[in-house]
Design an enzyme around this catalytic site. Structure first.
Site, PDB file in Angstrom:
ATOM      1  N   GLY A  80      -9.368 -32.146 -21.393  1.00 21.27           N
ATOM      2  CA  GLY A  80      -9.298 -30.811 -21.429  1.00 21.27           C
ATOM      3  C   GLY A  80     -10.250 -30.164 -20.641  1.00 21.27           C
ATOM      4  CB  THR A  81     -14.092 -30.225 -20.390  1.00 19.67           C
ATOM      5  OG1 THR A  81     -14.449 -29.892 -21.765  1.00 19.67           O
ATOM      6  CG2 THR A  81     -15.057 -29.715 -19.669  1.00 19.67           C
ATOM      7  CG  ASN A  91     -12.245 -23.751 -29.744  1.00 17.45           C
ATOM      8  OD1 ASN A  91     -12.420 -22.512 -29.115  1.00 17.45           O
ATOM      9  ND2 ASN A  91     -13.706 -24.406 -29.543  1.00 17.45           N
ATOM     10  CD  GLN A 104      -8.352 -27.407 -30.717  1.00 17.79           C
ATOM     11  OE1 GLN A 104      -7.507 -27.769 -31.536  1.00 17.79           O
ATOM     12  NE2 GLN A 104      -9.484 -27.813 -30.628  1.00 17.79           N
ATOM     13  CB  ALA A 118      -7.615 -32.685 -24.742  1.00 19.54           C
ATOM     14  CG  HIS A 157      -9.495 -36.208 -27.760  1.00 17.06           C
ATOM     15  ND1 HIS A 157     -10.544 -35.786 -28.951  1.00 17.06           N
ATOM     16  CD2 HIS A 157      -9.587 -35.465 -26.697  1.00 17.06           C
ATOM     17  CE1 HIS A 157     -11.071 -34.913 -28.442  1.00 17.06           C
ATOM     18  NE2 HIS A 157     -10.627 -34.500 -27.192  1.00 17.06           N
ATOM     19  CB  THR A 165      -9.050 -45.545 -10.476  1.00 16.82           C
ATOM     20  OG1 THR A 165      -9.662 -45.999  -9.282  1.00 16.82           O
ATOM     21  CG2 THR A 165      -7.961 -46.515 -10.847  1.00 16.82           C
ATOM     22  CB  CYS A 218     -25.870 -27.988 -28.677  1.00 20.25           C
ATOM     23  SG  CYS A 218     -27.656 -28.321 -29.209  1.00 20.25           S
TER      24      CYS A 218
END
Lengths: 380, 359
Positions: free
Chosen positions: A69-70, A155, A184, A202, A204, A240, A326
């Site tokens: 996602g990031t 989120n 989300q 994302a 996961h 890849t 963090c």
């Protein structure tokens, strides 16, 4: 037996995804190679792309696989902003909400160093972006805007944002690129069939493997790559393609979509009971008047430190989160709550509970047996 | 079996201490203290105790021991109780020991209180000191068997209540053996270098740090007659007893080296003079802390006046608001702000912060 209330961080992998991943992982072949092994790998990747496209109602060709996602958010924000300004140097303004995930927010902040500036969308104290005022801002700054970005579902609070409505204004009325972080979303947010926005996904968070995601890029979206190399994904993303991860991702998307309606109803009931338990224990639900996802609830427990409650519940194998962490594992007050007007001290009393496909009544039973005692101990 | 918190710094000592308590059958939860408000600007090297690398090392130790691990943020309290105190003490010409303050205010106070509130029964650390329980239940604090590593001095500020909730499993072991044990237990920090410096001072340059925080407060360096011998940029970069780095233009009349005798914060003056003038026979101390019963009258003891210093025989007399200490043999270069820790043999009796030091 453990009780998992942190599906917004990651949700257990679905058996169908494990099976698809394992099957593909046993194959040899780089999807970019032209021999038989490469063609077999490429076939797995393209079939996965088509299955995801079909499940989401978007052409397979609009799906760019990323590492998650990031990276998808980064590619959209950096790639669109730079491409737009290259075409028209006057477009150096970004309009983003104050509650975006760091994947969007920090990418936008990075663009400050390239001479872009940022306007924030106005937020109500209920944690919802003010759609009318934001639409006005988009119209007012239409000539300077490089892009606008608003997530589908926050989120931390679970609040559903007016991304669909604003994407329509941006795309249909103004021709303005709009990005939607749909990590989300779980069925909420803009319809990808309309092609009105780029969208980050994302794997996961849907029950697929970690390490893969996608950016949906509707045709005609101005976009520059942000990584350089083989250009494997439509020359927009290099590296890849992880064949097995993509196969697992697709299986998860298909399964999530197939079970979505039944799951939404089931989770709605669980969510109602969850919030009853939290209120009973003295909690205050954040944004309880706003439209919210059935999967995320953020509650404040006045007089307690959220992190202490995590420690106490953890000892009973009940896994919850303070919502943000963090790299050193030190909880900070949620920027989302601060943007909604909470004080730092208030924000530190919060816990996020998030439900998912493996959540059961037994999880809630365990929580209701343990929470009051934990709150009593954590109370200072 | 007790439910205990182990404070894991990321170093070898706390790792072995935690491992021993786990092996003894206790239910141990690891806590790493986040003490810096901006972790990346504090020590980035491997010798402090506040860096991200140290947090990760601590986490991996907890993984190896299969115990829960959390980072607790005490950075605000640390800043207020330890760093600010360090700065204000230096600004008034005193020489504080921040490790003592950290033990007094953070590790065995804020950390311990939070642990007790959450249902834990005590705190385990890797300090080199021994706790011995008396028949009446009193807990005595003693020097460790490793005399070179003994840390009873920096624990001399702990009260009976605090000692009661403390566990120092390394007190009966020498450091080399602790490292060997870490190897045997497969702890990856077995060969990590010891930390010597102050954890919140980057690169270990105290003068630089103090200038950064307190600025430049120039003044004069004088001898006892009032003759101006030189200039300085802030009295807080000098320590009583210091000889090197004074950069005085000309030698003393008698040709002998000169030492810092006093720091005067009122007019920012550094007073220098001969070594003989550093002699101290009498001390007065404030803020006394007693490990057990407060003494009712004068008693003979030994006192240690700074970390790793030799102890000196003395007579200690409790007063209304502190103690007076008469040394049986003179000490040299004692600065206000240092802590006098009082011993009876190997047992720590208590401590006080030195207020005045006179011949």
């Amino acid at each position: 037996m453990s009780h998992y209330f942190d599906h917004a961080a990651t949700t257990p992998i679905r058996p169908a995804a494990v099976e698809a991943w394992l099957h593909a992982a046993e194959q040899t072949g780089n999807a970019a190679a032209i021999h038989g092994a490469g063609r077999a790998a490429r076939r797995i990747v393209e079939e996965a792309r088509e299955r995801i496209g079909e499940a989401l109602g978007t052409p397979a060709s609009t799906i760019i696989f990323t590492s998650g996602g990031t990276e998808a958010d980064n590619l959209a924000i950096l790639g669109v902003a730079r491409a737009r300004r290259q075409a028209d140097p006057a477009r150096n303004l970004l309009l983003i909400s104050p509650i975006e995930h760091h994947g969007v927010r920090d990418a936008a902040c990075h663009l400050l160093s390239e001479g872009f500036s940022i306007h924030e969308m106005p937020l109500t104290d209920r944690g919802v972006v003010n759609a009318a005022a934001t639409a006005d801002a988009m119209r007012l700054h239409a000539d300077e805007l490089a892009l606008a970005s608003l997530m589908a579902v926050n989120n931390e609070t679970g609040v559903i944002q007016p991304a669909q409505r604003l994407a329509a204004v941006a795309h249909d009325e103004l021709g303005l690129p709009f990005h939607c972080d749909m990590v989300q979303a779980h069925g909420q947010g803009p319809s990808l069939a309309d092609g009105q926005c780029t969208a980050a996904l994302a794997s996961h968070k849907l029950g697929g493997p970690m390490g893969v995601g996608a950016l949906i890029v509707p045709r005609g979206t101005p976009l520059q790559p942000t990584t350089y190399g083989g250009g494997q994904e439509s020359r927009l993303r290099s590296g890849t393609v992880p064949v097995a991860l993509v196969a697992g991702f697709a299986a998860a998307v298909v399964e999530a979509r197939r079970t979505q309606d039944a799951e939404t109803a089931r989770l709605q009931a669980l969510s109602r009971r969850l919030e009853d338990i939290l209120i009973q224990a003295g909690g205050t639900i954040i944004a309880d008047k706003a439209p919210r996802s059935t999967q995320i609830t953020f509650a404040l427990f006045p007089g307690c430190l959220g992190q202490d409650l995590v420690v106490l519940l953890d000892a009973h194998d009940i896994f919850v989160s303070t919502g943000a962490a963090c790299t050193a594992g030190v909880p900070h007050p949620s920027p989302v709550l601060l943007a909604m007007g909470c004080s730092e001290a208030e924000a530190m009393t919060g816990l996020r509970f998030s439900l998912g496909w493996t959540s059961t009544e037994a999880d809630l039973d365990a929580l209701s047996h343990t929470l009051a005692d934990a709150i009593e101990k954590a109370h200072r | 079996m007790a439910r205990l918190i182990a404070a894991l710094s990321g170093g070898v000592d706390s790792a072995v201490a935690a491992a021993r308590m786990v092996e003894a059958g206790h239910d141990v939860t690891a806590i790493h203290l986040a003490l810096s408000r901006t972790p990346l600007t504090y020590r980035a090297g491997s010798r402090g105790c506040c860096s991200l690398e140290d947090a990760n090392d601590a986490r991996r130790v907890a993984d190896t021991l299969a115990i829960p691990f959390y980072v607790w943020d005490f950075s605000t309290q640390f800043h207020e109780d330890v760093v600010q105190n360090f700065l204000s003490e230096y600004a008034r010409g005193h020489t504080p020991n921040p490790c003592l303050r950290c033990n007094e205010k953070i590790k065995f106070a804020a950390l311990c209180d939070r642990a007790l509130a959450l249902g834990f029964e005590g705190v385990v650390t890797g300090h080199y000191a021994r706790l011995i329980e008396q028949s009446d239940g009193t807990i005595d604090l003693h020097r460790s068997v490793d005399q070179a590593k003994d840390q009873s001095y920096v624990l001399g500020v702990l009260t009976q209540k605090q000692l009661r909730h403390s566990h120092f499993p390394l007190g009966d072991t020498i450091k080399e053996e602790v490292r060997r044990e870490a190897h045997r237990r497969g702890l990856r920090v077995a060969d990590k270098p010891d930390s010597y410096d102050i954890c919140f001072i980057p690169e270990g340059d105290t003068a630089d740090y103090l200038h950064d925080k307190l600025g430049y407060r120039p003044g004069q360096i004088k001898d006892e007659s009032g003759e101006v011998l030189g200039e300085h940029q802030g009295i807080f970069t000098y320590t009583i007893g210091q000889r090197k780095g004074l950069r005085l233009g000309h030698p003393a009349a008698d040709g002998r080296p000169r030492y810092v005798l006093r720091l005067d914060p009122q007019d920012d003056t550094v007073i220098v003079g001969p070594h003989a003038k550093l002699r101290v026979d009498h001390l007065s101390g404030v803020d006394p802390l007693w490990c057990g019963q407060a003494p009712s009258g004068p008693f003979t003891a030994t006192v240690q006046l700074r970390a790793h210093a030799q102890e000196v025989p003395a007579t200690v007399t409790p007063t209304a608001d502190g103690v007076t200490i008469r040394l049986d043999q003179p000490a040299y270069g004692i600065a206000p702000g240092q802590t006098a820790v009082i011993y009876d043999g190997t047992r720590v009796v208590g401590s006080a912060t030195i207020d005045t030091a006179t011949p």
